[in-house]
Design an enzyme around this catalytic site. Structure first.
Site, PDB file in Angstrom:
ATOM      1  N   ASP A   1       0.690  -1.302   0.036  1.00  0.00           N
ATOM      2  CA  ASP A   1      -0.042  -0.380   0.353  1.00  0.00           C
ATOM      3  C   ASP A   1       0.622   0.674  -0.012  1.00  0.00           C
ATOM      4  O   ASP A   1       1.459   1.571   0.528  1.00  0.00           O
ATOM      5  CB  ASP A   1      -1.258   0.287   1.240  1.00  0.00           C
ATOM      6  CG  ASP A   1      -1.793   0.913   0.990  1.00  0.00           C
ATOM      7  OD1 ASP A   1      -3.145   0.487   1.634  1.00  0.00           O
ATOM      8  OD2 ASP A   1      -1.663   2.321   1.156  1.00  0.00           O
ATOM      9  N   ILE A   2       0.556   2.108  -0.956  1.00  0.00           N
ATOM     10  CA  ILE A   2       1.659   3.039  -0.757  1.00  0.00           C
ATOM     11  C   ILE A   2       1.474   4.237   0.179  1.00  0.00           C
ATOM     12  O   ILE A   2       2.356   4.964   0.664  1.00  0.00           O
ATOM     13  CB  ILE A   2       0.938   4.328  -2.663  1.00  0.00           C
ATOM     14  CG1 ILE A   2       1.996   4.663  -2.912  1.00  0.00           C
ATOM     15  CG2 ILE A   2       0.001   4.501  -2.373  1.00  0.00           C
ATOM     16  CD1 ILE A   2       3.686   4.467  -3.624  1.00  0.00           C
TER      17      ILE A   2
ATOM     18  N   GLU B   1     -12.281   3.590  -1.201  1.00  0.00           N
ATOM     19  CA  GLU B   1     -11.822   4.618  -1.637  1.00  0.00           C
ATOM     20  C   GLU B   1     -11.890   4.052  -3.040  1.00  0.00           C
ATOM     21  O   GLU B   1     -11.917   4.921  -4.121  1.00  0.00           O
ATOM     22  CB  GLU B   1     -10.458   5.146  -1.674  1.00  0.00           C
ATOM     23  CG  GLU B   1      -8.985   5.545  -1.658  1.00  0.00           C
ATOM     24  CD  GLU B   1      -8.053   5.893  -1.224  1.00  0.00           C
ATOM     25  OE1 GLU B   1      -7.498   5.896   0.302  1.00  0.00           O
ATOM     26  OE2 GLU B   1      -7.283   6.304  -2.061  1.00  0.00           O
TER      27      GLU B   1
ATOM     28  N   HIS C   1     -10.580  -5.068  -2.692  1.00  0.00           N
ATOM     29  CA  HIS C   1      -8.720  -5.666  -2.124  1.00  0.00           C
ATOM     30  C   HIS C   1      -8.762  -5.814  -0.599  1.00  0.00           C
ATOM     31  O   HIS C   1      -9.502  -5.305  -0.187  1.00  0.00           O
ATOM     32  CB  HIS C   1      -7.845  -4.234  -2.281  1.00  0.00           C
ATOM     33  CG  HIS C   1      -8.181  -3.539  -2.165  1.00  0.00           C
ATOM     34  ND1 HIS C   1      -9.321  -2.612  -2.456  1.00  0.00           N
ATOM     35  CD2 HIS C   1      -8.300  -3.104  -1.111  1.00  0.00           C
ATOM     36  CE1 HIS C   1      -9.521  -1.906  -1.991  1.00  0.00           C
ATOM     37  NE2 HIS C   1      -9.168  -1.274  -0.870  1.00  0.00           N
TER      38      HIS C   1
ATOM     39  N   HIS D   1      -6.531  -6.052   3.215  1.00  0.00           N
ATOM     40  CA  HIS D   1      -5.473  -5.156   3.387  1.00  0.00           C
ATOM     41  C   HIS D   1      -4.722  -6.786   3.619  1.00  0.00           C
ATOM     42  O   HIS D   1      -5.979  -6.651   4.959  1.00  0.00           O
ATOM     43  CB  HIS D   1      -5.668  -4.120   4.151  1.00  0.00           C
ATOM     44  CG  HIS D   1      -6.181  -2.547   3.894  1.00  0.00           C
ATOM     45  ND1 HIS D   1      -5.374  -2.123   3.111  1.00  0.00           N
ATOM     46  CD2 HIS D   1      -7.819  -3.145   2.900  1.00  0.00           C
ATOM     47  CE1 HIS D   1      -6.720  -0.687   2.364  1.00  0.00           C
ATOM     48  NE2 HIS D   1      -7.978  -1.758   2.305  1.00  0.00           N
TER      49      HIS D   1
HETATM   50  P1  5GP Z   1      -9.906   1.523   0.560  1.00  0.00           P
HETATM   51  O1  5GP Z   1     -10.399   1.670  -0.800  1.00  0.00           O
HETATM   52  O2  5GP Z   1      -9.864   0.143   0.667  1.00  0.00           O
HETATM   53  O3  5GP Z   1     -10.821   1.984   1.375  1.00  0.00           O
HETATM   54  O4  5GP Z   1      -8.487   2.534   0.305  1.00  0.00           O
HETATM   55  C1  5GP Z   1      -7.719   2.060  -0.450  1.00  0.00           C
HETATM   56  C2  5GP Z   1      -6.007   2.027   0.103  1.00  0.00           C
HETATM   57  O5  5GP Z   1      -4.985   1.607  -1.526  1.00  0.00           O
HETATM   58  C3  5GP Z   1      -5.398   2.469   0.337  1.00  0.00           C
HETATM   59  O6  5GP Z   1      -4.912   2.175   1.829  1.00  0.00           O
HETATM   60  C4  5GP Z   1      -5.294   3.874  -0.286  1.00  0.00           C
HETATM   61  O7  5GP Z   1      -3.045   3.803   0.006  1.00  0.00           O
HETATM   62  C5  5GP Z   1      -4.414   2.590  -0.910  1.00  0.00           C
HETATM   63  N1  5GP Z   1      -3.974   2.918  -2.374  1.00  0.00           N
HETATM   64  C6  5GP Z   1      -4.643   3.875  -3.107  1.00  0.00           C
HETATM   65  N2  5GP Z   1      -3.730   4.096  -4.533  1.00  0.00           N
HETATM   66  C7  5GP Z   1      -2.641   3.445  -4.391  1.00  0.00           C
HETATM   67  C8  5GP Z   1      -1.806   3.335  -5.817  1.00  0.00           C
HETATM   68  O8  5GP Z   1      -1.905   4.138  -6.579  1.00  0.00           O
HETATM   69  N3  5GP Z   1      -1.095   2.905  -5.097  1.00  0.00           N
HETATM   70  C9  5GP Z   1      -1.255   1.569  -3.916  1.00  0.00           C
HETATM   71  N4  5GP Z   1       0.282   0.603  -4.131  1.00  0.00           N
HETATM   72  N5  5GP Z   1      -1.339   2.051  -3.419  1.00  0.00           N
HETATM   73  C10 5GP Z   1      -2.794   2.898  -3.731  1.00  0.00           C
END
Ligand code: 5GP
Length: 129
Positions: A28-29, A87, A92, A94
């Protein structure tokens, strides 16, 4: 195409951990803790519980292999599992190495993580996969 599909396709760089025919894992970035990894199906589905049973089962088995590699590579008590999906509309899982409960606090991410450290962590996990 989601941002995760673009990462899987190699259009956007990532700290890759592992892949097989169906799944892809990368750091995760914006990690909540060092080693925070995402496990993503190559087939795009937004909501994780819309994934068909067999594929979801295989995704969890792949995530287990990644979690074992994280646990070998990094000092932690256990590897925590969370699904948010608020987001990025591409399902996915975590995976976060945990020493205590506070290590899985999504309101408290590591700001501006050092790229060299991210690279080293990805290599260490990859070596144990
Ligand atoms: P969620 O959809 O589970 O709420 O959050 C999405 C997760 O993806 C976040 O923790 C965010 O930091 C990660 N994320 C979003 N865009 C990118 C990206 O371009 N690259 C990476 N490696 N992680 C990402």
């Amino acid at each position: 195409m989601t941002i995760f599909s673009r990462i899987i396709a190699g259009d956007i760089p990532c700290y890759k951990i592992a892949e097989d025919d169906e799944f892809f894992a990368f750091l995760d970035i914006n990690p909540v803790n060092w080693g925070h990894t995402l496990v993503v199906p190559k087939r795009e589905t937004d909501y994780i519980f819309d994934i068909e049973d067999d594929e979801l089962g295989r995704m969890m088995v792949f995530a287990k292999r990644v979690a074992c590699a994280i646990k070998e590579a990094l000092p932690c008590r256990k590897v925590g599992v969370t699904v948010l999906g608020l987001e990025v509309p591409h399902a996915h899982i975590h995976l976060v190495p945990l020493k205590n409960e506070g290590d899985m606090n999504f309101a408290n991410k590591i700001s501006d993580p050092d790229p060299e450290k991210m690279k080293q962590i990805a290599e260490a996990i990859k070596a144990n996969f």
